[in-house]
Design a protein around this motif. Sequence first.
Motif, PDB file in Angstrom:
ATOM      1  N   ARG A   1      69.997  58.366   5.198  1.00  0.00           N
ATOM      2  CA  ARG A   1      71.229  57.751   4.695  1.00  0.00           C
ATOM      3  C   ARG A   1      72.182  58.795   4.107  1.00  0.00           C
ATOM      4  O   ARG A   1      73.386  58.794   4.397  1.00  0.00           O
ATOM      5  N   VAL A   2      71.646  59.688   3.280  1.00  0.00           N
ATOM      6  CA  VAL A   2      72.482  60.715   2.662  1.00  0.00           C
ATOM      7  C   VAL A   2      72.968  61.724   3.696  1.00  0.00           C
ATOM      8  O   VAL A   2      74.136  62.132   3.695  1.00  0.00           O
ATOM      9  N   VAL A   3      72.083  62.138   4.611  1.00  0.00           N
ATOM     10  CA  VAL A   3      72.477  63.104   5.642  1.00  0.00           C
ATOM     11  C   VAL A   3      73.575  62.515   6.523  1.00  0.00           C
ATOM     12  O   VAL A   3      74.539  63.198   6.902  1.00  0.00           O
ATOM     13  N   SER A   4      73.453  61.234   6.875  1.00  0.00           N
ATOM     14  CA  SER A   4      74.468  60.583   7.692  1.00  0.00           C
ATOM     15  C   SER A   4      75.825  60.622   6.997  1.00  0.00           C
ATOM     16  O   SER A   4      76.856  60.889   7.630  1.00  0.00           O
ATOM     17  N   ARG A   5      75.810  60.378   5.699  1.00  0.00           N
ATOM     18  CA  ARG A   5      77.072  60.428   4.943  1.00  0.00           C
ATOM     19  C   ARG A   5      77.625  61.853   4.917  1.00  0.00           C
ATOM     20  O   ARG A   5      78.848  62.061   5.039  1.00  0.00           O
ATOM     21  N   GLU A   6      76.757  62.838   4.763  1.00  0.00           N
ATOM     22  CA  GLU A   6      77.201  64.234   4.754  1.00  0.00           C
ATOM     23  C   GLU A   6      77.806  64.626   6.102  1.00  0.00           C
ATOM     24  O   GLU A   6      78.814  65.348   6.155  1.00  0.00           O
ATOM     25  N   LEU A   7      77.188  64.161   7.181  1.00  0.00           N
ATOM     26  CA  LEU A   7      77.731  64.435   8.513  1.00  0.00           C
ATOM     27  C   LEU A   7      79.134  63.858   8.651  1.00  0.00           C
ATOM     28  O   LEU A   7      80.050  64.526   9.140  1.00  0.00           O
TER      29      LEU A   7
ATOM     30  N   TYR B   1      72.911  55.197  11.547  1.00  0.00           N
ATOM     31  CA  TYR B   1      71.910  56.237  11.804  1.00  0.00           C
ATOM     32  C   TYR B   1      70.516  55.673  12.063  1.00  0.00           C
ATOM     33  O   TYR B   1      69.647  56.366  12.606  1.00  0.00           O
ATOM     34  N   LEU B   2      70.271  54.434  11.654  1.00  0.00           N
ATOM     35  CA  LEU B   2      68.955  53.835  11.884  1.00  0.00           C
ATOM     36  C   LEU B   2      68.717  53.524  13.359  1.00  0.00           C
ATOM     37  O   LEU B   2      67.577  53.468  13.814  1.00  0.00           O
TER      38      LEU B   2
ATOM     39  N   VAL C   1      77.367  57.124  20.993  1.00  0.00           N
ATOM     40  CA  VAL C   1      77.832  58.024  19.939  1.00  0.00           C
ATOM     41  C   VAL C   1      78.242  59.353  20.536  1.00  0.00           C
ATOM     42  O   VAL C   1      77.476  59.971  21.292  1.00  0.00           O
ATOM     43  N   THR C   2      79.456  59.763  20.206  1.00  0.00           N
ATOM     44  CA  THR C   2      79.977  61.035  20.679  1.00  0.00           C
ATOM     45  C   THR C   2      80.130  62.007  19.517  1.00  0.00           C
ATOM     46  O   THR C   2      80.381  61.604  18.377  1.00  0.00           O
ATOM     47  N   LEU C   3      79.983  63.272  19.831  1.00  0.00           N
ATOM     48  CA  LEU C   3      80.146  64.343  18.855  1.00  0.00           C
ATOM     49  C   LEU C   3      80.975  65.445  19.501  1.00  0.00           C
ATOM     50  O   LEU C   3      80.630  65.931  20.590  1.00  0.00           O
TER      51      LEU C   3
END
Length: 342
Positions: A74-80, A314-315, A195-197
């Motif tokens: 959850r935190v990593v997703s927000r950081e991304l 992210y889940l 999902v694209t990056l």
Amino acid sequence: MNKLTYYIRVLSGMRLKRFLPILDRAHELSGKSRWWLAMDMIRCARKYGAGYHDYIQFGMYDLTEEQKATMVTRVVSRELMDQLNDSTQSYVLDDKGEFAKRYGKFMKRDILDLSAAGAEETDEFLQKHPRMFCKPRDGSSGHGCFIYALEPDMGRTAFLARMREKGVGICEEILQQHRSQAEFNPSSLNCLRIVTLIDSEGAPHVIYAVQKFGTKDVCVDNYGPGGIGCRVDVDTGVVLWPAVLGEGYMRQTYTVHPTSGKKLLGYQVPFFREACRMCLEAAVVTPALRYVGWDVGITPDGPAIVEGNDFTDYLFYQHVPQTPDGIGMLPVFQKYAPEFRR
């Protein structure tokens, strides 16, 4: 929102009445003691930014430290999202009227923005689409979305009053979905989440895809109202992993659709290549938003983008059945965005 503030928000949200049932379920799944699991949950929250839903959905109690470090929590997703996306541009995805203006050519349907449409445009839409899909101007997880049919002899004035009463901001032509998608659940448009990056050189990539299916006769396929999601192989467009129920923490999985009984494993998503190409093209329309999850409906004639999300779930792609090697998605993000730092 800075990193420390978000950590505090996550940790303060860990309410005991929600924590204890998840602890019991983790004990049931793992066989480990509740005391060990509680301590490990707290440690994973501090070290990896994992909420307790992350902990059970990713099966972190069975992972090595190396595997845990690969999970987009959850935190990593927000950081991304904070590092890869320009927050001043997020309104483009959040405001459904603005989204329709910018990405309209990918949506392939008539759209009525009630805040901007004139009388003539409204009348024309109502004549063409007496049955329509309605949603608030902003929002997520399908909240406030419904299908509406005009009442007999309803004029523009009465229609607009009814839409205001229901909090509707956008009305859309209902997309007809591909027959093979409707066979799973005909009451919802069963979307692909692609999902694209955009990498550090400015090139877009499809990094994962999930086929969502609605259940329970609801008109949306979102995880919140009871939808399920199957990870799709991005090279072939085939469902290779069991579906996971989005709501709750019981980690229910399915190899057949829970309502229709149609087999999920081995399902070939129609027009998958075309959907990926469309999302890659859409990804560079607003290059300041590098990390976006696109919901794509599959019609008999091809893909149509429904909406874009900058806080993409992210889940979706790291549930235990969908990561049999226990490796999460963080290495993929680091491959295409090596400048990302935790």
